[in-house]
Design a protein around this motif. Structure first.
Motif, PDB file in Angstrom:
ATOM      1  N   LEU A 213       1.522  -4.506 -14.093  1.00  0.00           N
ATOM      2  CA  LEU A 213       0.279  -4.291 -14.830  1.00  0.00           C
ATOM      3  C   LEU A 213      -0.930  -4.897 -14.134  1.00  0.00           C
ATOM      4  CD1 LEU A 213       1.667  -4.834 -18.412  1.00  0.00           C
ATOM      5  CD2 LEU A 213       0.412  -2.795 -17.654  1.00  0.00           C
ATOM      6  N   ALA A 214      -0.706  -5.846 -13.254  1.00  0.00           N
ATOM      7  CA  ALA A 214      -1.804  -6.495 -12.546  1.00  0.00           C
ATOM      8  C   ALA A 214      -2.122  -5.831 -11.217  1.00  0.00           C
ATOM      9  CB  ALA A 214      -1.474  -7.969 -12.312  1.00  0.00           C
ATOM     10  N   MET A 215      -1.324  -4.839 -10.815  1.00  0.00           N
ATOM     11  CA  MET A 215      -1.514  -4.224  -9.503  1.00  0.00           C
ATOM     12  C   MET A 215      -2.663  -3.231  -9.509  1.00  0.00           C
ATOM     13  SD  MET A 215       2.450  -3.632  -8.296  1.00  0.00           S
ATOM     14  CE  MET A 215       2.004  -3.014  -6.660  1.00  0.00           C
ATOM     15  N   HIS A 216      -3.390  -3.153  -8.386  1.00  0.00           N
ATOM     16  CA  HIS A 216      -4.436  -2.150  -8.220  1.00  0.00           C
ATOM     17  C   HIS A 216      -4.071  -1.249  -7.049  1.00  0.00           C
ATOM     18  CE1 HIS A 216      -6.036  -4.204  -4.688  1.00  0.00           C
ATOM     19  NE2 HIS A 216      -6.062  -5.341  -5.384  1.00  0.00           N
ATOM     20  N   ALA A 217      -4.861  -0.201  -6.844  1.00  0.00           N
ATOM     21  CA  ALA A 217      -4.497   0.840  -5.896  1.00  0.00           C
ATOM     22  C   ALA A 217      -4.418   0.364  -4.471  1.00  0.00           C
ATOM     23  CB  ALA A 217      -5.491   1.980  -5.985  1.00  0.00           C
ATOM     24  N   GLY A 218      -5.276  -0.570  -4.088  1.00  0.00           N
ATOM     25  CA  GLY A 218      -5.221  -1.067  -2.727  1.00  0.00           C
ATOM     26  C   GLY A 218      -3.863  -1.674  -2.416  1.00  0.00           C
ATOM     27  N   GLN A 219      -3.256  -2.326  -3.420  1.00  0.00           N
ATOM     28  CA  GLN A 219      -1.926  -2.887  -3.235  1.00  0.00           C
ATOM     29  C   GLN A 219      -0.866  -1.801  -3.174  1.00  0.00           C
ATOM     30  OE1 GLN A 219      -2.431  -5.371  -6.774  1.00  0.00           O
ATOM     31  NE2 GLN A 219      -2.036  -7.180  -5.535  1.00  0.00           N
ATOM     32  N   ILE A 220      -1.026  -0.775  -4.004  1.00  0.00           N
ATOM     33  CA  ILE A 220      -0.028   0.290  -4.056  1.00  0.00           C
ATOM     34  C   ILE A 220       0.025   1.047  -2.737  1.00  0.00           C
ATOM     35  CG2 ILE A 220       0.634   2.427  -5.224  1.00  0.00           C
ATOM     36  CD1 ILE A 220      -0.830   1.233  -7.712  1.00  0.00           C
ATOM     37  N   VAL A 221      -1.147   1.385  -2.205  1.00  0.00           N
ATOM     38  CA  VAL A 221      -1.199   2.130  -0.951  1.00  0.00           C
ATOM     39  C   VAL A 221      -0.544   1.344   0.170  1.00  0.00           C
ATOM     40  CG1 VAL A 221      -2.758   3.060   0.807  1.00  0.00           C
ATOM     41  CG2 VAL A 221      -3.202   3.491  -1.615  1.00  0.00           C
TER      42      VAL A 221
END
Length: 310
Positions: A213-221
């Protein structure tokens, strides 16, 4: 996939059954095609979309615009949100070649283009437009249906649900059924996400909810392919859990969160912390939800039709 940067949102395609019944197959939607002012492009107008595409095959263009309109109906059903009459049409761009898509991406996303250009299937939502490159007849429709959810929310909502939750909801619409005469969205199926979830359970690679829930897209990519697919599988499972888990205990709170996001009723406290937002709406701590979610995930993964090595 939806990405967060200081509460500015964009979607990038990365995720099913959320307690909804499968929608019946529906015949082709009505639309009009006109030559575009852009070279090699065709402009297509339907009830809710403006589609600009360089796909040459008229059958594939018809499948694409029909998928978008069928998805639109499914979004309204699932979210309980019906846009007002006269709402602006949503803009979509689907390019036949990777070169066209990359040039468009550089123009539209500027300094963030390096992030968008990393998307594996070439689909993303930024602002109030969706763009993708051709990923093959089936996958192109899957990307459009997934990204269309992000575009629907970006266009018709005042605020956004947490990224992890929105990704899970977007995964609900990835099962696009095609035959010679029709296209339909089957919200009751998503074998790819279920199989990835089962593998993650087997390999003990599930991430805790608080981290997701704390993750954002920059981390996902920045994750590897397996980690990205696991993220989406868990997002899909979480959306389904909130609809069906614990005998439907959390479904009313989920629907209220969606309704409040659409109407702009989320408070500054809600928008400041996505894990805390979920705890406030669900009226329970994530530490309590975590084992319930894990049990639901194991049950769901156990239904996957895959072969496991003992």
């Amino acid at each position: 996939m939806k990405i967060q940067h200081a509460r500015a949102w964009m979607g990038v395609m990365g995720g099913l059954l959320l307690g909804c019944s499968a929608r019946p197959a529906t015949h082709w939607t009505r639309f009009t095609e006109t030559p575009s002012t852009q070279p090699a492009m065709v402009d297509i107008a339907s009830d809710h979309y403006e589609l600009h595409t360089s796909l040459l095959d008229p059958h594939r263009r018809r499948e694409l615009i029909t998928t978008l309109e069928q998805s639109y109906a499914a979004y309204c059903d699932y979210l309980g949100v019906t846009p007002a009459a006269g709402a602006p049409k949503m803009k979509c761009y689907v390019f036949a070649t990777a070169r066209e898509w990359a040039e468009f991406t550089l123009t539209q996303t500027g300094e963030m283009s390096s992030v968008y250009l990393q998307t594996r299937r070439g689909g993303y939502t930024v602002g109030k437009l969706f763009a993708s490159r051709d990923a093959g007849a089936g996958d192109t429709l899957t990307v459009a249906a997934h990204e269309g959810l992000h575009l629907f929310i970006a266009t018709h909502f005042i605020a956004r649900p947490p990224p992890f939750l929105e990704e899970g909801i977007a995964c609900c619409f990835e099962s696009v059924r095609r035959d010679e005469n029709r296209v339909s969205i089957d919200v009751g199926q998503n074998g790819a996400r279920q199989r990835r979830l089962a593998l993650a359970v087997d390999e003990k690679k599930l991430l805790p909810l608080r981290q997701l829930l704390a993750m954002h897209a920059g981390q996902i990519v920045g994750l590897n392919v397996i980690e990205v697919e696991t993220f989406y599988a868990q997002a899909w499972a979480f959306a389904r859990f909130l609809r069906e888990g614990e005998a439907g205990r959390y479904r009313p709170a989920l629907l209220k969160l969606i309704s409040d996001a659409a109407a702009g009723r989320l408070s500054s406290d809600d928008l400041a912390d996505d894990p805390a937002m979920l705890e406030r709406y669900l009226d329970v701590k994530l530490d309590i939800i975590q084992p319930q979610y894990e049990q639901f995930v194991v049950s769901l993964a156990g239904k996957a039709a895959i072969h496991r090595l003992e």
